[in-house]
Scaffold this motif. Structure first.
Motif, mmCIF file in Angstrom:
data_model
loop_
_atom_site.group_PDB
_atom_site.id
_atom_site.type_symbol
_atom_site.label_atom_id
_atom_site.label_comp_id
_atom_site.label_asym_id
_atom_site.label_seq_id
_atom_site.Cartn_x
_atom_site.Cartn_y
_atom_site.Cartn_z
ATOM 1 N N THR A 171 0.281 53.811 13.654
ATOM 2 C CA THR A 171 1.028 54.942 14.211
ATOM 3 C C THR A 171 2.374 54.494 14.786
ATOM 4 O O THR A 171 3.378 55.194 14.639
ATOM 5 C CB THR A 171 0.210 55.641 15.302
ATOM 6 O OG1 THR A 171 -0.224 54.670 16.278
ATOM 7 C CG2 THR A 171 -0.997 56.344 14.716
ATOM 8 N N ILE A 172 2.393 53.317 15.408
ATOM 9 C CA ILE A 172 3.644 52.802 15.977
ATOM 10 C C ILE A 172 4.578 52.341 14.874
ATOM 11 O O ILE A 172 5.779 52.628 14.899
ATOM 12 C CB ILE A 172 3.352 51.647 16.956
ATOM 13 C CG1 ILE A 172 2.496 52.143 18.122
ATOM 14 C CG2 ILE A 172 4.665 51.040 17.471
ATOM 15 C CD1 ILE A 172 2.064 51.036 19.066
ATOM 16 N N ALA A 173 4.032 51.626 13.889
ATOM 17 C CA ALA A 173 4.860 51.148 12.781
ATOM 18 C C ALA A 173 5.452 52.325 12.009
ATOM 19 O O ALA A 173 6.629 52.306 11.625
ATOM 20 C CB ALA A 173 4.038 50.259 11.859
ATOM 21 N N VAL A 228 10.601 47.647 20.670
ATOM 22 C CA VAL A 228 9.942 46.718 19.763
ATOM 23 C C VAL A 228 10.730 45.420 19.660
ATOM 24 O O VAL A 228 10.162 44.325 19.726
ATOM 25 C CB VAL A 228 9.755 47.353 18.370
ATOM 26 C CG1 VAL A 228 9.257 46.318 17.361
ATOM 27 C CG2 VAL A 228 8.776 48.529 18.444
ATOM 28 N N ILE A 229 12.047 45.538 19.506
ATOM 29 C CA ILE A 229 12.875 44.325 19.407
ATOM 30 C C ILE A 229 12.690 43.431 20.630
ATOM 31 O O ILE A 229 12.462 42.224 20.517
ATOM 32 C CB ILE A 229 14.359 44.700 19.239
ATOM 33 C CG1 ILE A 229 14.648 45.045 17.781
ATOM 34 C CG2 ILE A 229 15.267 43.552 19.683
ATOM 35 C CD1 ILE A 229 16.084 45.354 17.490
ATOM 36 N N TYR A 230 12.758 44.034 21.822
ATOM 37 C CA TYR A 230 12.679 43.212 23.028
ATOM 38 C C TYR A 230 11.247 42.831 23.395
ATOM 39 O O TYR A 230 11.049 41.920 24.213
ATOM 40 C CB TYR A 230 13.420 43.891 24.181
ATOM 41 C CG TYR A 230 14.909 43.749 24.013
ATOM 42 C CD1 TYR A 230 15.533 42.528 24.261
ATOM 43 C CD2 TYR A 230 15.695 44.797 23.540
ATOM 44 C CE1 TYR A 230 16.897 42.364 24.065
ATOM 45 C CE2 TYR A 230 17.053 44.654 23.342
ATOM 46 C CZ TYR A 230 17.653 43.426 23.607
ATOM 47 O OH TYR A 230 19.001 43.265 23.400
ATOM 48 N N ALA A 231 10.254 43.482 22.796
ATOM 49 C CA ALA A 231 8.878 43.013 22.967
ATOM 50 C C ALA A 231 8.733 41.606 22.403
ATOM 51 O O ALA A 231 8.009 40.765 22.949
ATOM 52 C CB ALA A 231 7.907 43.971 22.283
ATOM 53 N N PHE A 232 9.439 41.327 21.303
ATOM 54 C CA PHE A 232 9.411 39.985 20.706
ATOM 55 C C PHE A 232 10.110 38.956 21.586
ATOM 56 O O PHE A 232 9.990 37.757 21.354
ATOM 57 C CB PHE A 232 10.051 39.993 19.322
ATOM 58 C CG PHE A 232 9.231 40.672 18.264
ATOM 59 C CD1 PHE A 232 8.066 40.084 17.795
ATOM 60 C CD2 PHE A 232 9.610 41.897 17.742
ATOM 61 C CE1 PHE A 232 7.301 40.700 16.818
ATOM 62 C CE2 PHE A 232 8.858 42.526 16.765
ATOM 63 C CZ PHE A 232 7.695 41.927 16.307
ATOM 64 N N LEU A 262 11.149 38.553 11.284
ATOM 65 C CA LEU A 262 11.415 39.735 10.470
ATOM 66 C C LEU A 262 10.183 40.637 10.487
ATOM 67 O O LEU A 262 9.108 40.236 10.021
ATOM 68 C CB LEU A 262 11.732 39.318 9.029
ATOM 69 C CG LEU A 262 12.914 38.357 8.858
ATOM 70 C CD1 LEU A 262 12.905 37.747 7.468
ATOM 71 C CD2 LEU A 262 14.222 39.076 9.131
ATOM 72 N N TYR A 263 10.353 41.850 11.010
ATOM 73 C CA TYR A 263 9.242 42.797 11.082
ATOM 74 C C TYR A 263 9.576 44.004 10.202
ATOM 75 O O TYR A 263 10.525 44.735 10.463
ATOM 76 C CB TYR A 263 9.010 43.228 12.528
ATOM 77 C CG TYR A 263 7.935 44.278 12.694
ATOM 78 C CD1 TYR A 263 6.687 44.132 12.094
ATOM 79 C CD2 TYR A 263 8.170 45.417 13.454
ATOM 80 C CE1 TYR A 263 5.698 45.092 12.240
ATOM 81 C CE2 TYR A 263 7.191 46.389 13.612
ATOM 82 C CZ TYR A 263 5.955 46.216 12.999
ATOM 83 O OH TYR A 263 4.983 47.174 13.142
ATOM 84 N N TYR A 264 8.783 44.205 9.134
ATOM 85 C CA TYR A 264 9.054 45.234 8.131
ATOM 86 C C TYR A 264 8.292 46.523 8.442
ATOM 87 O O TYR A 264 7.087 46.490 8.727
ATOM 88 C CB TYR A 264 8.664 44.725 6.742
ATOM 89 C CG TYR A 264 9.426 43.492 6.327
ATOM 90 C CD1 TYR A 264 10.769 43.560 5.975
ATOM 91 C CD2 TYR A 264 8.808 42.245 6.306
ATOM 92 C CE1 TYR A 264 11.478 42.434 5.598
ATOM 93 C CE2 TYR A 264 9.512 41.105 5.928
ATOM 94 C CZ TYR A 264 10.838 41.210 5.585
ATOM 95 O OH TYR A 264 11.531 40.077 5.217
ATOM 96 N N VAL A 265 8.987 47.662 8.350
ATOM 97 C CA VAL A 265 8.377 48.921 8.793
ATOM 98 C C VAL A 265 8.484 50.056 7.770
ATOM 99 O O VAL A 265 8.325 51.212 8.126
ATOM 100 C CB VAL A 265 8.982 49.376 10.145
ATOM 101 C CG1 VAL A 265 8.669 48.370 11.244
ATOM 102 C CG2 VAL A 265 10.490 49.596 10.041
ATOM 103 N N THR A 266 8.736 49.751 6.497
ATOM 104 C CA THR A 266 8.781 50.803 5.478
ATOM 105 C C THR A 266 7.382 51.007 4.892
ATOM 106 O O THR A 266 6.844 50.103 4.258
ATOM 107 C CB THR A 266 9.758 50.457 4.341
ATOM 108 O OG1 THR A 266 11.049 50.246 4.887
ATOM 109 C CG2 THR A 266 9.819 51.605 3.337
ATOM 110 N N PRO A 267 6.792 52.194 5.073
ATOM 111 C CA PRO A 267 5.434 52.439 4.554
ATOM 112 C C PRO A 267 5.385 52.412 3.025
ATOM 113 O O PRO A 267 6.374 52.740 2.346
ATOM 114 C CB PRO A 267 5.106 53.843 5.073
ATOM 115 C CG PRO A 267 6.079 54.100 6.181
ATOM 116 C CD PRO A 267 7.321 53.335 5.827
#
Length: 278
Positions: A45-47, A86-90, A149-154
């Motif tokens: 759901t978040i992604a 999300v960016i700053y969670a990393f 690199l975190y990919y988020v395209t379903p």
């Protein structure tokens, strides 16, 4: 609405659950480049929401040249705040330390300015030629060490292109392809042998990525020296290689003369407290 610390806890939980296997993957590859990836990083759901609120190309900066063709943004206050969370969670200390431990690095730290990081989007015909990332941060004080690199395209498929390519034997050989799979985090070492690229997107869909860099006081490889981002063509692109070699040599000469380069608008997050500097 989820907050950043909740995202931090989710990332930590997922990485902890795979810590041993991730460490094995990194150790098996670090003689060449060094990388690992983990799927299903966050709840779907978040992604999905990250993709839903991802900026459109018209809201981003277009980089188009013989080197690359893509859209980027580091100015996070112009976009949905979920992406900034999300960016700053990393960049949370516990996440950084855990990833550093997996990669057997004693001291790494994140980059609050998002130099060369942030958001990237690739549409049809977009690409990124084989290259070595700039060895340092914007001020040439710290060494770039890890690329996140975190990919988020379903529903992304490898046949769509837009996938990460690692060249463990250099850009004259064959690459290892890592699919830009939805909800996948890829972490790779950054040094003077870590050639990587993104193959051309061949479908009319956006491939969206959230990225960070970690830095350290020392290079990952003892013999590493300062260098600008250096591009190459693909193995069959002899003419492109000649042009990109000349391009890299010119930019390297400029950086020898001007330590911080001559670009007036570097790719960083210009926060309100920093705007008077530019």
């Amino acid at each position: 609405m989820i907050d950043r610390m909740q995202i931090v806890e989710l990332i930590l939980k997922r990485l902890e659950s795979e810590r041993h296997s991730l460490k094995i993957m990194y150790n098996q590859t670090k003689n060449n480049i060094g990388y690992f990836y983990v799927d299903d990083l966050l709840p779907e759901t978040i992604a999905f929401e990250c993709f839903k609120v991802f900026p459109k190309p018209g809201e981003m900066r277009c980089l188009k040249s013989i080197r690359e063709y893509k859209y980027v943004s580091a100015q996070m206050d112009k976009h949905n705040d979920l992406l900034e969370k999300v960016i700053y969670a990393f960049q949370d200390k516990r996440v950084v330390e855990l990833i550093g431990e997996v990669c057997d690095l004693e001291s790494v730290y994140p980059d609050d300015s998002l130099y060369a990081g942030g958001l990237s989007l690739m549409n049809k015909d977009n690409f990124l030629h084989p290259h070595l990332d700039n060895s340092h941060d914007a001020d040439r004080n710290c060494w770039r060490s890890l690329n996140l690199l975190y990919y988020v395209t379903p529903y992304w498929e490898e046949s769509y292109g837009g996938n990460l390519e690692l060249w463990p034997e250099g850009p004259s050989k064959s690459p290892t392809v890592i699919e830009s799979k939805f909800n996948r985090l890829v972490i790779m070492a950054t040094h003077d042998l870590s050639w990587h690229s993104v193959n051309k997107v061949v479908v009319d869909k956006p491939r969206c990525c959230i990225s960070n860099y970690y830095f350290s006081d020392n290079p990952l490889r003892e013999n590493d020296k300062f260098h600008v981002t250096k591009f190459r063509g693909r193995p069959e692109d002899t003419f492109t290689n000649i042009i990109l070699d000349v391009d890299a040599n010119i930019r390297m000469l400029i950086r020898k003369i001007f330590k911080k380069g001559i670009r007036k608008n570097p790719h960083i997050y210009k926060k309100e407290t920093d705007l008077d500097k530019y």
